[in-house]
Enzyme design. Structure first.
Site, mmCIF file in Angstrom:
data_model
loop_
_atom_site.group_PDB
_atom_site.id
_atom_site.type_symbol
_atom_site.label_atom_id
_atom_site.label_comp_id
_atom_site.label_asym_id
_atom_site.label_seq_id
_atom_site.Cartn_x
_atom_site.Cartn_y
_atom_site.Cartn_z
ATOM 1 N N GLU A 1 0.715 -1.232 0.219
ATOM 2 C CA GLU A 1 -0.053 -0.061 0.049
ATOM 3 C C GLU A 1 0.854 1.165 0.195
ATOM 4 O OE1 GLU A 1 -3.275 -0.063 -0.525
ATOM 5 O OE2 GLU A 1 -3.217 -2.454 -0.390
ATOM 6 N N ASP B 1 3.969 -4.495 -6.097
ATOM 7 C CA ASP B 1 4.423 -5.924 -5.594
ATOM 8 C C ASP B 1 5.824 -5.721 -5.522
ATOM 9 O OD1 ASP B 1 2.078 -6.927 -5.060
ATOM 10 O OD2 ASP B 1 2.006 -7.967 -6.828
#
Length: 490
Positions: free
Chosen positions: A139, A207
């Site tokens: 995030e 990611d």
């Protein structure tokens, strides 16, 4: 200090938008990064200052609308963990704030201005701190890569009216879920396909960079693919996919790519984190409606009772919380006392014993313990709010005022500080400062009209022309400016 939970008034932010394509900062990528610097391109749509202002507005709505967990221990834990990651991230252009919401669905999302919300279910499914940190690192990367701003810029080029409809519908949804959901669905119709494509690209980017941040912060980079595997297993064993997969798509290629990238870093075996285990058990225990019939909690308790020494301690801590919740304070004290003697500086245990002391009218004992703890950890927020609360129970209202004055100055966005200040002022029969503290709490929830009215009443309570009156009046002016600023987002 007892957990404080803001009961839900309306629904949570629509994570279908705000968690898939998150927000602020820009990207200055180091040698480890093989990705292009894409974050800077969003500046033509939203500046960093605009994102921070919008983030502040949404946060006020969130405090008023969602079941946020206002618990000093859990808030302190996730923010310390989050800041450790942020300090090892690239392209950080905004402050970061981390919030916990009581939600049984696995999810997390970020929104404008460096604000990240974690669902409490993450504590249930994360097996270690690296797995929880991997979600946060993901995030954080959404923020530093300015994914939401980039999505808005892309949509603004083609469908500015639809974009405005989406943003407006989010706010309608927060105010009235039934009406807002239909509006939101209609506004999204023309943008849905573009958003899905954009999301898949952003998820992979988050990611890749997130794994680097995770490693630099000292965590196991395998924590990210390992947590993804937990999500994938949820799909395999459940007819309904986890909510997180609706907002964070997980195709096989994404999981394999994460495993491949994590394996490029040196293997890292970390000891168990005591703070993580205590936070996990606190979240599972305190947020459970009925611990005795909570299968997930009981299964974890059974597992930890047969586990490592740290896991056994975390299980005992959970049992102490359960006993205290059931008002079995003598049993809780009997279990807690030897643990606290062994670890006298453990804030999780100090907090638990404080609650027991106050419930058994032993405030003086609690004050003495907390004053000693504060000398060792003078900036620890958990100890400060516990001591202020203990001072009040011991009728040391002036000492509580002194401590809370400094705390609210250093942490003006923490509702607990203002709530304790209002409570302490009421005990002192100090109506002006009671009203002023309530006003700050209301302002944090976006209720500027009531906050301004309370401050006006406070101003009339004090001596005409005094410094206190000038301070209250100046604060009214500040809130009016914030109210005017926020009106553009409505």
């Amino acid at each position: 200090m007892k957990l404080r939970l803001k009961k839900p008034v309306v629904a949570l932010l629509v994570s279908a938008l705000l968690s898939t394509s998150v927000l602020p900062a820009h990207a200055a990528i180091d040698i480890e990064d093989s990705l292009p610097d894409m974050g800077t391109t969003a500046g033509s749509t939203l500046s960093i200052n605009q994102e921070i202002a919008m983030g502040d507005y949404y946060t006020r709505q969130l405090r008023n609308s969602a079941p946020l967990v206002f618990d000093p221990l859990l808030s302190n834990y996730i923010n310390n963990l989050g800041q450790k990651l942020v300090s090892n991230a690239n392209s950080v252009k905004t402050p970061f704030h981390f919030y916990l919401v009581n939600n049984p669905n696995i999810n997390a999302f970020a929104y404008f201005g460096g604000n990240i919300v974690l669902h409490s279910a993450l504590f249930r499914y994360s097996r270690n701190e690296s797995e929880l940190a991997s979600v946060m690192a993901h995030e954080i990367t959404h923020v530093t890569q300015r994914h939401l701003a980039r999505m808005l810029e892309d949509q603004a080029k083609t469908t500015p009216l639809a974009l405005a409809g989406v943003l407006g519908s989010i706010l309608i949804f927060m105010a009235n879920p039934n009406a807002g959901l239909a509006t939101f669905t209609g506004s999204m119709a023309g943008m849905q396909q573009n958003m899905i494509t954009f999301t898949q690209m952003n998820e992979q980017e988050a990611d890749r960079i997130g794994i680097q941040t995770l490693y630099r912060a000292g965590f196991d980079p395998q924590g990210m693919p390992n947590f993804m595997q937990i999500l994938a297993d949820q799909v395999r064993y459940s007819s309904k996919p986890p909510e997180m997969l609706l907002t964070h798509p997980l195709p096989d290629s994404r999981l394999s790519d994460a495993r491949s990238r994590a394996s490029q870093f040196p293997a890292r075996t970390l000891p168990q984190s005591a703070d993580f285990l205590y936070a996990k058990m606190r979240a599972l225990t305190m947020l459970s409606k009925n611990p005795a019939t909570d299968n997930a909690l009981q299964a974890t308790l059974d597992q930890f009772k047969q586990g490592t020494d740290l896991e056994k301690s975390a299980a005992d801590y959970s049992q102490i919380l359960i006993d205290s919740r059931d008002r079995k304070f003598d049993e809780a004290r009997k279990l807690l006392t030897p643990m606290l003697e062994k670890e006298p500086n453990n804030v999780w245990l100090i907090d638990a014993m404080t609650d027991i002391d106050l419930e058994q009218n032993k405030a003086k004992q609690a004050v003495a313990r907390l004053e000693t703890a504060l000398k060792l950890k003078p900036s620890n927020k958990v100890i400060i709010v516990n001591l202020a609360n203990a001072y009040m129970h011991n009728k040391q209202y002036n000492d509580a005022s002194r401590l809370l004055y400094r705390y609210t100055f250093d942490n003006p966005d923490d509702p607990i500080g203002w709530q304790l200040t209002a409570e302490n002022s009421a005990k002192k029969n100090d109506r002006a400062h009671e009203l002023a503290a309530y006003a700050e709490d209301l302002a944090l929830r976006g209720d500027f009209d009531t906050a301004i009215r309370y401050l006006g009443d406070a101003s009339r309570q004090v001596k005409l022309g005094s410094n206190e009156q000038a301070r209250f009046d100046a604060r009214i002016d500040q809130l009016r400016k914030l109210q005017q600023r926020d009106s553009q987002f409505k």
